[in-house]
Design an enzyme around this catalytic site. Structure first.
Site, PDB file in Angstrom:
ATOM      1  N   ASP A 179       0.856  -1.189   0.000  1.00 34.88           N
ATOM      2  CA  ASP A 179       0.000   0.000   0.000  1.00 34.88           C
ATOM      3  C   ASP A 179       0.897   1.246   0.000  1.00 34.88           C
ATOM      4  OD1 ASP A 179      -3.129   0.623   0.489  1.00 34.88           O
ATOM      5  OD2 ASP A 179      -1.968   2.090   1.600  1.00 34.88           O
ATOM      6  N   HIS A 187      -4.471  -7.876  -0.048  1.00 38.82           N
ATOM      7  CA  HIS A 187      -3.789  -6.605   0.180  1.00 38.82           C
ATOM      8  C   HIS A 187      -3.055  -6.572   1.516  1.00 38.82           C
ATOM      9  CE1 HIS A 187      -3.203  -2.334  -0.632  1.00 38.82           C
ATOM     10  NE2 HIS A 187      -3.631  -2.046   0.569  1.00 38.82           N
ATOM     11  N   TYR A 242      -3.077  11.125   1.151  1.00 41.52           N
ATOM     12  CA  TYR A 242      -3.585  11.068  -0.221  1.00 41.52           C
ATOM     13  C   TYR A 242      -3.592  12.469  -0.837  1.00 41.52           C
ATOM     14  CZ  TYR A 242      -5.302   6.323   0.721  1.00 41.52           C
ATOM     15  OH  TYR A 242      -5.392   4.987   1.029  1.00 41.52           O
TER      16      TYR A 242
END
Length: 392
Positions: free
Chosen positions: A187, A368, A313
């Protein structure tokens, strides 16, 4: 006095103990008691998000059965520390192996993860002989919490992007007096670890990624099966899986009010990803237990990092966003591919980006949250990936 000695004096490494006030636990219980539920979804699957029945079941367990003190006691058995780097307090776990020639390993998490993902890998990595492994496969383990996550400080100004974090990690490893080390990430951790590989500081021997993000500059007209799968996954993520990312990237403060004020909102925002990104049979609990998911969710709640964590982000978007292209790397790179990952890179594209691809493993299970869900597989890959590095 040397530069490293001066830095150690001015920015000491201090032990850290986790102790959440009882008042915070009482407040959480009250908020869960007072939840106002929406009506149920108008579909019979997860296509509109977390189904109401699943949401109620998780929150009921959190409210009546989950025990934070159990988990707090467990993590306090590990050596936690904090140190200031570039003006920001950074929390990290540092477990040294008893084996003399252990290789220092930096593990970086992402969102919606935390250091919790790696806890079950720590004994496997640091003490392989206790699990039937070999002493020469041992690691010293360093697990920092990203800025704005867990017990690291929350940035109060812009600029804490992935490049700055990567540089902070280099300082951390220097401060721990590690002359040679390797790094791993998934990630955001994969993005930061890739940037570390691009910087290639003295001492960084190799990296391992469980989400290698690589795409050719131009998509070939004829694609292999694996290449077509990668294109399809990228398109699906862009059209049906990236809503959370768009919100984080554009309005982190707005979604932050919900994530910091409502434990149910926070839980569902994360719980959905445990469904989407694990290889389950229709329920997140097929992959992870309620307690495991709620340990991570409660950590976000107790540290009030719902807003601060997703600002990464926004920071990344300011510097070009997360692009599937990925930079070219010359240092040794290893990669593990899990079937329920957001995007599974084809080896042919990885070889175009990584001129020294030393290890590539495609697994039949996992997703993930590789270290969280399958710590043994994750550990086996790291041992195998870095064996050649240890010999050089």
């Amino acid at each position: 006095m040397s530069t490293s000695e001066t830095q150690a004096t001015s920015n000491p490494i201090e032990p850290f103990h986790v102790n959440i006030p009882q008042s915070a636990l009482d407040d959480l219980k009250l908020r869960l008691d007072l939840v106002r539920w929406p009506e149920r979804e108008t579909v019979t699957d997860w296509s509109q998000g977390v189904p109401l029945a699943k949401a109620r079941a998780l929150i009921d367990y959190w409210r009546t059965k989950y025990d934070w003190r159990r988990f707090e006691s467990e993590i306090n058995k590990l050596p936690h520390f904090r140190t200031t780097i570039d003006g920001l307090g950074i929390h990290f776990i540092h477990v040294k192996s008893k084996h003399e020639n252990a290789l220092p390993l930096l593990l970086t998490h992402g969102w919606p993860g935390s250091f919790i993902e790696f806890i079950r890998t720590i004994p496997l990595l640091t003490d392989p002989t206790a699990f039937g492994g070999k002493a020469e496969d041992a690691f010293h383990v360093v697990i920092p919490s990203l800025p704005g996550y867990a017990f690291s400080d929350k940035p109060t100004e812009t600029g804490w992007n992935i490049e700055r974090i990567a540089k902070a990690w280099i300082v951390l490893m220097e401060r721990l007096d590690y002359k040679h080390w390797v790094a791993q990430g998934g990630d955001w951790g994969a993005v930061i670890t890739t940037i570390l590989g691009q910087i290639h500081p003295p001492g960084l021997l190799a990296i391992h990624l469980n989400l290698p993000i690589v795409f050719p500059e131009k998509i070939p007209e004829t694609l292999s099966h694996d290449e077509q799968r990668a294109v399809d996954a990228a398109n699906k993520f862009s059209t049906d899986g990236s809503g959370y990312s768009q919100e984080h990237s554009t309005r982190p403060q707005t979604i932050g009010y919900a994530l910091c004020d409502s434990p149910v909102a926070l839980a569902m925002w994360i719980y959905e990803k445990f469904y989407e990104w694990t290889d389950n049979n229709g329920n997140p609990e097929d992959a992870l237990e309620h307690d495991e998911m709620l340990d991570n969710i409660t950590l976000y709640w107790m540290t009030n990092t719902g807003a601060s964590s997703v600002r990464l982000y926004w920071e990344r978007r300011r510097t070009g966003g997360v692009r599937f292209l990925g930079p070219k790397l010359d240092l040794p790179v290893a990669a593990s591919i899990f079937p329920r990952e957001i995007y599974r890179a084809p080896k042919s594209w990885a070889e175009q980006k990584y001129s020294n691809l030393i290890y590539w493993k495609e697994h039949e299970k996992g997703g993930h949250f590789a270290a969280f869900q399958h710590p043994e597989l994750f550990t086996d890959d790291l041992r195998a990936a870095f064996r050649t590095i240890r010999r050089t």
